[in-house]
Design a protein around this motif. Structure first.
Motif, mmCIF file in Angstrom:
data_model
loop_
_atom_site.group_PDB
_atom_site.id
_atom_site.type_symbol
_atom_site.label_atom_id
_atom_site.label_comp_id
_atom_site.label_asym_id
_atom_site.label_seq_id
_atom_site.Cartn_x
_atom_site.Cartn_y
_atom_site.Cartn_z
ATOM 1 N N TYR A 200 111.350 25.208 145.132
ATOM 2 C CA TYR A 200 110.606 25.361 146.382
ATOM 3 C C TYR A 200 110.145 26.794 146.609
ATOM 4 C CZ TYR A 200 114.718 27.419 148.665
ATOM 5 O OH TYR A 200 115.761 28.226 149.010
ATOM 6 N N ASN A 201 110.812 27.764 145.991
ATOM 7 C CA ASN A 201 110.392 29.153 146.149
ATOM 8 C C ASN A 201 109.385 29.580 145.090
ATOM 9 O OD1 ASN A 201 112.127 29.206 144.006
ATOM 10 N ND2 ASN A 201 113.615 30.599 144.917
ATOM 11 N N GLN A 202 108.910 28.631 144.310
ATOM 12 C CA GLN A 202 107.775 28.833 143.415
ATOM 13 C C GLN A 202 106.732 27.766 143.747
ATOM 14 O OE1 GLN A 202 108.782 29.277 139.244
ATOM 15 N NE2 GLN A 202 110.565 30.547 139.700
ATOM 16 N N LEU A 203 106.127 27.953 144.905
ATOM 17 C CA LEU A 203 105.294 26.901 145.483
ATOM 18 C C LEU A 203 104.055 26.577 144.664
ATOM 19 C CD1 LEU A 203 105.362 27.487 149.349
ATOM 20 C CD2 LEU A 203 106.435 25.655 148.024
ATOM 21 N N GLY B 269 100.921 16.180 152.187
ATOM 22 C CA GLY B 269 102.128 15.505 152.640
ATOM 23 C C GLY B 269 103.156 15.366 151.535
ATOM 24 N N ALA B 270 102.685 15.063 150.325
ATOM 25 C CA ALA B 270 103.590 14.949 149.189
ATOM 26 C C ALA B 270 104.195 16.311 148.834
ATOM 27 C CB ALA B 270 102.852 14.367 147.986
ATOM 28 N N CYS B 271 103.413 17.370 148.968
ATOM 29 C CA CYS B 271 103.929 18.718 148.707
ATOM 30 C C CYS B 271 105.050 19.075 149.688
ATOM 31 C CB CYS B 271 102.802 19.747 148.829
ATOM 32 S SG CYS B 271 101.661 19.787 147.424
ATOM 33 N N VAL B 272 104.889 18.691 150.948
ATOM 34 C CA VAL B 272 105.929 18.956 151.942
ATOM 35 C C VAL B 272 107.223 18.248 151.554
ATOM 36 C CG1 VAL B 272 106.622 18.565 154.340
ATOM 37 C CG2 VAL B 272 104.332 19.414 153.833
ATOM 38 N N VAL B 273 107.117 16.988 151.183
ATOM 39 C CA VAL B 273 108.309 16.232 150.800
ATOM 40 C C VAL B 273 108.964 16.846 149.564
ATOM 41 C CG1 VAL B 273 109.174 14.009 149.970
ATOM 42 C CG2 VAL B 273 107.493 14.087 151.834
ATOM 43 N N ALA B 274 108.176 17.148 148.547
ATOM 44 C CA ALA B 274 108.727 17.721 147.318
ATOM 45 C C ALA B 274 109.429 19.044 147.597
ATOM 46 C CB ALA B 274 107.619 17.919 146.286
ATOM 47 N N LYS C 107 104.938 25.925 156.281
ATOM 48 C CA LYS C 107 104.292 26.797 155.300
ATOM 49 C C LYS C 107 103.627 25.997 154.195
ATOM 50 C CE LYS C 107 105.269 30.290 151.755
ATOM 51 N NZ LYS C 107 103.938 30.893 151.915
ATOM 52 N N VAL C 108 104.341 25.011 153.666
ATOM 53 C CA VAL C 108 103.795 24.205 152.570
ATOM 54 C C VAL C 108 102.583 23.405 153.046
ATOM 55 C CG1 VAL C 108 104.272 22.350 150.928
ATOM 56 C CG2 VAL C 108 106.003 24.092 151.382
ATOM 57 N N ALA C 109 102.648 22.879 154.261
ATOM 58 C CA ALA C 109 101.507 22.137 154.808
ATOM 59 C C ALA C 109 100.271 23.027 154.884
ATOM 60 C CB ALA C 109 101.852 21.572 156.179
ATOM 61 N N GLU C 110 100.459 24.281 155.247
ATOM 62 C CA GLU C 110 99.343 25.228 155.317
ATOM 63 C C GLU C 110 98.850 25.609 153.930
ATOM 64 O OE1 GLU C 110 97.404 26.985 157.745
ATOM 65 O OE2 GLU C 110 97.999 25.163 158.781
ATOM 66 N N ASP C 111 99.787 25.950 153.041
ATOM 67 C CA ASP C 111 99.408 26.442 151.716
ATOM 68 C C ASP C 111 98.763 25.368 150.848
ATOM 69 O OD1 ASP C 111 100.498 28.817 152.515
ATOM 70 O OD2 ASP C 111 102.181 28.801 151.101
ATOM 71 N N SER C 112 99.080 24.114 151.108
ATOM 72 C CA SER C 112 98.609 23.032 150.242
ATOM 73 C C SER C 112 97.377 22.312 150.771
ATOM 74 C CB SER C 112 99.731 22.003 150.045
ATOM 75 O OG SER C 112 100.089 21.405 151.283
ATOM 76 N N LYS C 113 96.898 22.680 151.938
ATOM 77 C CA LYS C 113 95.858 21.862 152.566
ATOM 78 C C LYS C 113 94.514 21.894 151.841
ATOM 79 C CE LYS C 113 94.653 25.313 156.103
ATOM 80 N NZ LYS C 113 94.636 25.548 157.573
ATOM 81 N N GLY C 114 94.325 22.830 150.916
ATOM 82 C CA GLY C 114 93.079 22.854 150.162
ATOM 83 C C GLY C 114 93.170 22.169 148.815
ATOM 84 N N ILE C 115 94.322 21.587 148.505
ATOM 85 C CA ILE C 115 94.512 20.944 147.200
ATOM 86 C C ILE C 115 94.124 19.467 147.304
ATOM 87 C CG2 ILE C 115 96.158 20.440 145.361
ATOM 88 C CD1 ILE C 115 97.853 22.750 146.385
ATOM 89 N N GLY C 116 93.439 18.978 146.294
ATOM 90 C CA GLY C 116 92.998 17.586 146.335
ATOM 91 C C GLY C 116 91.609 17.481 146.935
ATOM 92 N N ALA C 117 91.026 16.315 146.805
ATOM 93 C CA ALA C 117 89.670 16.101 147.305
ATOM 94 C C ALA C 117 89.632 16.252 148.828
ATOM 95 C CB ALA C 117 89.185 14.712 146.902
ATOM 96 N N GLU C 118 88.650 16.983 149.294
ATOM 97 C CA GLU C 118 88.529 17.188 150.734
ATOM 98 C C GLU C 118 88.231 15.856 151.420
ATOM 99 O OE1 GLU C 118 85.927 19.872 153.914
ATOM 100 O OE2 GLU C 118 85.740 20.205 151.745
ATOM 101 N N PHE C 119 88.970 15.595 152.482
ATOM 102 C CA PHE C 119 88.810 14.338 153.212
ATOM 103 C C PHE C 119 89.179 14.589 154.664
ATOM 104 C CE2 PHE C 119 89.242 9.788 154.085
ATOM 105 C CZ PHE C 119 88.252 9.260 153.270
#
Length: 247
Positions: A63-66, A89-94, A116-128
């Motif tokens: 988790y400390n290597q996000l 959402g999956a990143c938060v759970v992982a 933090k993870v929700a913020e950092d990951s929000k640009g990953i994956g197809a924009e929807f």
């Protein structure tokens, strides 16, 4: 590609696969069979199947290597849930699973990690189009911090929802973890009382709590193993060498 092969074979051959697979996964697998490229098969799927199945990635990631954790999550999400909200959402759970696998038990730290993870990951994956996951996590945190359990449950159901969409599931999961104070059996019972997609919320919240408080009644474990044809000791032995925390 091995993951896609195994997933496709399982859905095609397992007798209960159609009963336990979500709509996004079933659509994506059918598209894969039809020859659609995997960068398109999961496009627009915003449901919670990615978050529900992602715990193993949390077990093999730190988790400390996000950046690495989020890449691992995205690789699994791509074929079936290629949307920014599903991946986030999956990143938060992982990350939460990784945190408890490392011995983390502080709920405040977990909340901060999730935001933090929700913020950092929000640009990953197809924009929807989707509401902000980090905002909803903070919103539900305020609910459980300031309400008794019964009122909190009512507000979660009425204000945030407990359906199959990732944007509903993840805040509900984190709220259940706090309401259960890290007790997996209580998390399962609270999840069951919520209504709607109780099995997904229960599976994720109980898995996080299981890492925090891994003290299960042996009779409960035996029943679960018997009904589901599982051997937890063997599964743990196979998974352990892949854990970054295994020495």
């Amino acid at each position: 590609m091995d993951y896609i092969k195994h997933l496709t074979e399982w859905i095609s051959n397992a007798k209960d696969s159609k009963l336990v697979s979500g709509p996004s996964t079933l659509r994506a697998v059918q598209a894969i069979k039809n020859g659609v490229p995997i960068n398109k098969t999961g496009y627009g799927n915003t449901t919670n199947g990615a978050a529900m199945k992602i715990s193993p990635i949390g077990l093999i990631s730190e988790y400390n290597q996000l950046d690495e954790l989020m890449k691992n999550v995205y690789d699994i999400c791509l074929p079936t849930h290629n949307s920014s909200i599903a991946v986030s959402g999956a990143c938060v759970v992982a990350a939460c699973i990784s945190y408890v696998a490392a011995g983390g038990k502080d709920l405040n730290e977990m909340w901060e990690l999730a935001i933090k993870v929700a913020e950092d990951s929000k640009g990953i994956g197809a924009e929807f189009p989707s509401p902000s996951l980090s905002f909803r996590i903070q919103y539900v945190r305020d609910i459980v911090d300031n309400c008794l359990e019964e009122e909190a449950i009512i507000r979660i159901v009425n204000e945030l929802g407990t359906g199959v969409e990732t944007i509903e599931t993840i805040p509900a999961v984190l709220a259940v973890v706090q309401l259960a104070n890290g007790d997996p059996m209580k998390a399962a019972k609270i999840s069951a009382s919520l209504g709607a997609d109780t099995d997904t919320i229960g599976a994720i919240s109980a898995s996080i709590c299981g890492g925090m408080t891994p003290n299960f009644d042996e009779s409960d474990v035996s029943i679960i193993e018997e009904i589901n044809s599982l051997d937890f000791d063997k599964l743990a032995e196979k998974a352990l060498p892949f854990s970054p925390y295994y020495i």
